[in-house]
Design a protein around this motif. Structure first.
Motif, PDB file in Angstrom:
ATOM      1  N   CYS A  83       0.835  -1.210   0.000  1.00 14.31           N
ATOM      2  CA  CYS A  83       0.000   0.000   0.000  1.00 14.31           C
ATOM      3  C   CYS A  83       0.866   1.255   0.000  1.00 14.31           C
ATOM      4  N   HIS A  84       1.993   1.193   0.672  1.00 15.38           N
ATOM      5  CA  HIS A  84       2.922   2.324   0.658  1.00 15.38           C
ATOM      6  C   HIS A  84       3.431   2.554  -0.758  1.00 15.38           C
ATOM      7  N   ARG A  85       3.790   1.473  -1.417  1.00 15.41           N
ATOM      8  CA  ARG A  85       4.305   1.551  -2.796  1.00 15.41           C
ATOM      9  C   ARG A  85       3.228   2.128  -3.735  1.00 15.41           C
ATOM     10  N   GLU A  86       2.004   1.651  -3.576  1.00 18.77           N
ATOM     11  CA  GLU A  86       0.906   2.170  -4.402  1.00 18.77           C
ATOM     12  C   GLU A  86       0.804   3.683  -4.196  1.00 18.77           C
ATOM     13  N   GLY A  87       0.919   4.104  -2.937  1.00 23.69           N
ATOM     14  CA  GLY A  87       0.862   5.530  -2.618  1.00 23.69           C
ATOM     15  C   GLY A  87       1.986   6.298  -3.291  1.00 23.69           C
ATOM     16  N   GLU A  88       3.190   5.751  -3.247  1.00 20.72           N
ATOM     17  CA  GLU A  88       4.335   6.438  -3.884  1.00 20.72           C
ATOM     18  C   GLU A  88       4.100   6.629  -5.377  1.00 20.72           C
ATOM     19  N   LEU A  89       3.624   5.565  -6.016  1.00 20.26           N
ATOM     20  CA  LEU A  89       3.418   5.638  -7.469  1.00 20.26           C
ATOM     21  C   LEU A  89       2.330   6.662  -7.807  1.00 20.26           C
ATOM     22  N   LEU A  90       1.261   6.650  -7.012  1.00 25.05           N
ATOM     23  CA  LEU A  90       0.193   7.624  -7.257  1.00 25.05           C
ATOM     24  C   LEU A  90       0.695   9.042  -6.978  1.00 25.05           C
ATOM     25  N   GLY A  91       1.529   9.172  -5.955  1.00 31.20           N
ATOM     26  CA  GLY A  91       2.119  10.476  -5.657  1.00 31.20           C
ATOM     27  C   GLY A  91       2.936  10.975  -6.841  1.00 31.20           C
ATOM     28  N   ASP A  92       3.682  10.074  -7.451  1.00 26.04           N
ATOM     29  CA  ASP A  92       4.480  10.457  -8.625  1.00 26.04           C
ATOM     30  C   ASP A  92       3.578  10.917  -9.775  1.00 26.04           C
ATOM     31  N   SER A 131      -4.335   0.430   9.275  1.00 32.82           N
ATOM     32  CA  SER A 131      -2.912   0.159   9.023  1.00 32.82           C
ATOM     33  C   SER A 131      -2.583   0.344   7.544  1.00 32.82           C
ATOM     34  N   LEU A 132      -3.461  -0.167   6.672  1.00 33.18           N
ATOM     35  CA  LEU A 132      -3.200  -0.045   5.234  1.00 33.18           C
ATOM     36  C   LEU A 132      -3.338   1.407   4.783  1.00 33.18           C
ATOM     37  N   ALA A 133      -4.332   2.109   5.347  1.00 34.01           N
ATOM     38  CA  ALA A 133      -4.526   3.511   4.973  1.00 34.01           C
ATOM     39  C   ALA A 133      -3.315   4.347   5.386  1.00 34.01           C
ATOM     40  N   ALA A 134      -2.783   4.081   6.578  1.00 34.29           N
ATOM     41  CA  ALA A 134      -1.614   4.851   7.044  1.00 34.29           C
ATOM     42  C   ALA A 134      -0.441   4.652   6.083  1.00 34.29           C
ATOM     43  N   ALA A 135      -0.263   3.415   5.643  1.00 31.98           N
ATOM     44  CA  ALA A 135       0.843   3.125   4.717  1.00 31.98           C
ATOM     45  C   ALA A 135       0.635   3.842   3.382  1.00 31.98           C
ATOM     46  N   PHE A 136      -0.584   3.807   2.888  1.00 30.05           N
ATOM     47  CA  PHE A 136      -0.911   4.462   1.612  1.00 30.05           C
ATOM     48  C   PHE A 136      -0.644   5.971   1.723  1.00 30.05           C
ATOM     49  N   ILE A 137      -1.121   6.567   2.809  1.00 26.26           N
ATOM     50  CA  ILE A 137      -0.960   8.019   3.010  1.00 26.26           C
ATOM     51  C   ILE A 137       0.527   8.380   3.064  1.00 26.26           C
TER      52      ILE A 137
END
Ligand code: BGC
Length: 758
Positions: A83-92, A131-137
């Motif tokens: 989920c963190h990785r998904e967040g990074e990619l979307l951030g990019d 937990s997943l939301a925190a990682a995504f954020i």
């Protein structure tokens, strides 16, 4: 650029300040040219970028973007790293497209399988969702792009979503519907929070000061901006006073004017407006500064497409496998169903992504040179039996070695803005699966759905693979999993009941249109099915692998957990099969103190481990008193009853081979107000009053032993003892000469004992 925000606020006119509190249009904040204050752009979210096409006047006309698996699928990864990785990619992607805030993640709890928006939400469990939301954020915000965790709070149905009042006990709100937000806010500080449309316990979320200010900022320490869901503002001035800084989208100036008038009339303090504007400017400059950073964000569409595919491979859940999977090279396989050709890979509504490239299972099979025949069998977009196609599919299945049916919900069955009407697949699909399974023992069903469906054929098929809504790479992921190029490792983030009628909110969902009564309380999802010891189709946390895992040596760092301490729980996990795979270790806490109203167990930890054949790893979890606590309404805080708790570890909520125990101690005391209606049972159980209560019990029983045989037989001493449990102190009046003054003296003595112990 260092901006002096207080100085800037001082220079703004009342009109400019009011103007900043609402959007310029659907997706931008307002700029103030006179003071060179920039605007920022926000866009949906959550599983892809839905940015309005610059040349289009239609706010729903969006640019092409990569569609990642929806939250129903990423939740099944049980993987914070993913989920963190998904967040990074979307951030990019946001950085590359000049978007400052991505509107997500969406963390509302899955109260009923029917909520039309479940596909956008993570789980029926608040710990997993939070937990997943925190990682995504953290992932998105690591790129200098903000997030908007939504929809705050208790937005668990689409029916009358803009007006319905969600009604529940404070304990239910605290234990089920708030913790995902709480965890994400405390761990990851999202730049914004989006308030929901609905009301909570009598007040619209947009005007709910308890939620938006007291809890969010006061208790959890949120320091960002609260924005409205699109059109959620009812009374702009009340909303501002409650803590809602940004109204979205634009109110065409109408509500700005109301703010100005209220300040002029003295009904709204200008200090409240200034504080809101300060928070807004902090957000605007934080995003603006990040966007000015020289390093060019990397956004390579093919790379993101590949990442979306790999993620889905880690999300899909193998629900059943009677040796039919993985498929073998050279096997004569028939793919059946419209979704093999045009997969359903995302849900409808504001999260709908204009995907750049969608790969179907047939595309993937062709690319890999698989020996796969295809028969459509049923149409992907509607529930309609086409007799010739139907029979062609049955015929092909009979002549193949394996039949794989790509089933699922058509788009119109599941969408933002309305709830599902039932929990079934289209009838044409259920009929086809039943007929195919009757002629082909090696039948596999591949599901494309945003939430559970009833599976009446589950016992008759050899395999079931749930893809949820897997994003634009879903077909390639399905191919890899079906043929064993990847090993399934997803786990169900929600229970799959046998039928809708079994679900906890069945009798109260969606309510009468005005009120949604959360009568099931804290018993949502597995908390309900476990408490009622019900059979489910597949339990929370369930998911199979092509390899096997064994658990051993569970241990805990200390037998006792006291206030302010933590304990560490560890165990060894070994891959005992022949293939590399990933195991999700789940940790549940179970109250053994007998505190009433506690679910049999609750998820308090999970970890995903990659293990090669024969490899063993240690997994550890840290638990604090909060993990053992319930929300005590009288105390107005979390409280763990002192006593024994079980810690259960394993593979799913119904497969927990390892168990430990811990004793929780606390110096904290629950408040107790003794009065004439305090019952003896409570006094006898509380160590502050137990001794006195035993004395008082003598008054109740005095004389009872002298009763006639007939009276003794009617009410035995054992019965008397049980009745005493429910007797209030006022029953003492008249017993053994106790008058009103005597009763009050007893009450005072008991209260003194309570106060002395506190
Ligand atoms: C949805 C939000 C979304 C917003 C903007 C609303 O209708 O509830 O989730 O972010 O629209 O599209």
């Amino acid at each position: 650029m260092q901006i002096n925000i207080p100085a800037l606020v001082a220079q703004l006119t009342l009109e400019e300040k009011a103007g900043l509190c609402s959007g310029a249009d659907s997706w931008h904040t307002k700029a103030v040219a006179r003071l060179a204050i920039p605007d920022i752009m926000v866009s949906d979210g959550p599983h892809g970028l839905r940015k309005q096409a610059p040349a289009s006047a239609d706010p729903d006309d969006s640019i092409q973007a990569v569609c990642f698996p929806a939250a129903c699928a990423t939740a099944a990864s049980f993987d914070t790293t993913l989920c963190h990785r998904e967040g990074e990619l979307l951030g990019d992607e946001c950085r590359a497209e000049g978007v400052s805030v991505l509107l997500g993640p969406a963390v509302n709890l899955k109260r009923s399988p029917l909520c039309g928006r479940n596909f956008e939400y993570y789980s029926e469990d608040p710990f997993l969702a939070g937990s997943l939301a925190a990682a995504f954020i953290s992932g998105v915000q690591s790129r200098g792009v903000g997030t908007s965790i939504k929809h705050f709070a208790a937005n668990n149905q689409e029916y009358r979503r803009m007006t319905v009042m969600s009604e529940m006990a404070p304990r239910t709100l605290r234990e089920l519907y708030l913790p995902a937000f709480e965890r994400a806010v405390k761990e990851a500080q999202p730049m914004t929070v989006m308030c929901s449309y609905n009301g909570v316990n009598g007040t619209l979320a947009s005007e709910n000061k308890t939620l938006l200010t007291d809890i969010l900022r006061g208790e959890w320490g949120f320091d960002g901006v609260v924005m409205s869901d699109w059109g959620a503002v009812n009374d702009r001035v009340k909303a501002l006073q409650a803590g809602l800084e940004l109204e979205m989208p634009s109110s065409q100036g109408v509500n700005d004017q109301k703010i100005i008038e209220a300040v002029r009339a003295g009904t709204l303090s200008e200090a409240v407006l200034d504080q809101a504007v300060t928070r807004l400017l902090n957000l605007i400059y934080r995003c603006h500064d990040a966007a000015q950073q020289p390093e060019t964000p990397v956004f390579d569409r093919p790379t993101h497409h590949q990442a979306a595919t790999e993620m889905e491979t880690e999300c899909a859940v193998l629900l059943k496998n009677k040796g039919v999977l993985p498929l073998k090279a050279g096997q004569k396989v028939v793919y059946i169903g419209g979704f093999a050709e045009t997969p359903r890979y995302q849900g409808g509504g504001s999260s709908h992504i204009r995907a750049s490239r969608v790969v179907s299972a047939l595309d993937a099979a062709e690319e890999k040179g698989r020996m796969v025949q295809f028969v459509r069998g049923y149409p992907a977009n509607r529930d309609e039996r086409e007799e010739a196609e139907f029979m062609r599919a049955v015929d092909a299945a009979e002549r193949a070695e394996v039949a794989v049916i790509f089933a699922g919900l058509p788009d119109s069955f599941e969408c933002e803005g309305y709830d599902r009407k039932h929990m079934r697949l289209p009838e044409c699909q259920n009929n086809l699966i039943a007929r195919v399974a009757a002629v082909q023992p090696n039948t596999v069903v591949v599901l494309h759905t945003g939430s559970p469906v009833e599976c009446p054929w589950a016992e008759d098929v050899a395999g079931v693979l749930c893809l949820y809504l897997g994003g634009e790479g879903v077909g390639a992921a399905a191919d890899a999993l079906l043929y064993g190029d990847a090993n399934p490792c997803g786990r169900l983030p929600e229970s799959w009941p046998l039928r809708l009628e079994d679900s906890p909110s069945y009798l109260n969902f969606p309510g009468d249109g005005k009120h949604a009564r959360y009568a099931e309380g804290v018993y949502v999802g597995y908390r309900w099915y476990d408490a009622r010891q019900m059979c489910v189709r597949w339990p929370f946390g369930h998911g199979l692998s092509y390899t096997g895992f064994v658990y051993h040596a569970p241990r805990i760092s200390a037998p006792v957990l006291a206030d302010g301490q933590t304990v560490t729980v560890s165990l060894e996990v070994k891959n005992t099969g022949a293939l590399p795979g990933k195991e999700v270790v789940q940790l549940y806490v179970a109250d053994a103190t007998g505190t009433p109203g506690r679910p049999p167990k609750e998820l308090k930890g999970f970890a995903k481990l990659a293990l090669n054949p024969g490899e063993e790893k240690t997994v550890s979890f840290t638990l604090s008193p909060r993990d053992f606590s319930y929300y005590d309404e009288a105390l107005g805080d979390w409280y763990a009853t002192p006593g024994r708790y079980k810690i259960l570890l394993g593979h799913s909520s119904r497969n927990l081979p390892a168990a430990l125990e811990v004793t929780v101690q606390t110096a904290r005391r629950l408040p107790m107000q003794v009065g004439a209606n305090t019952v003896m049972g409570d006094l006898l159980r509380d160590d502050r009053t137990a001794a006195l209560a035993r004395e008082i019990a003598q008054t109740y029983f005095a004389g009872k032993e002298r009763r006639s045989d007939a009276a003794q037989e009617a009410i035995t001493p054992e019965m008397n003892l049980q009745m005493l449990e429910n007797a209030p102190l006022r029953r003492l009046r008249g017993l053994q000469g106790t008058d009103e003054a005597g009763l009050q003296a007893v009450i005072a003595k008991l209260q003194a004992a309570v106060d002395a112990a506190n």
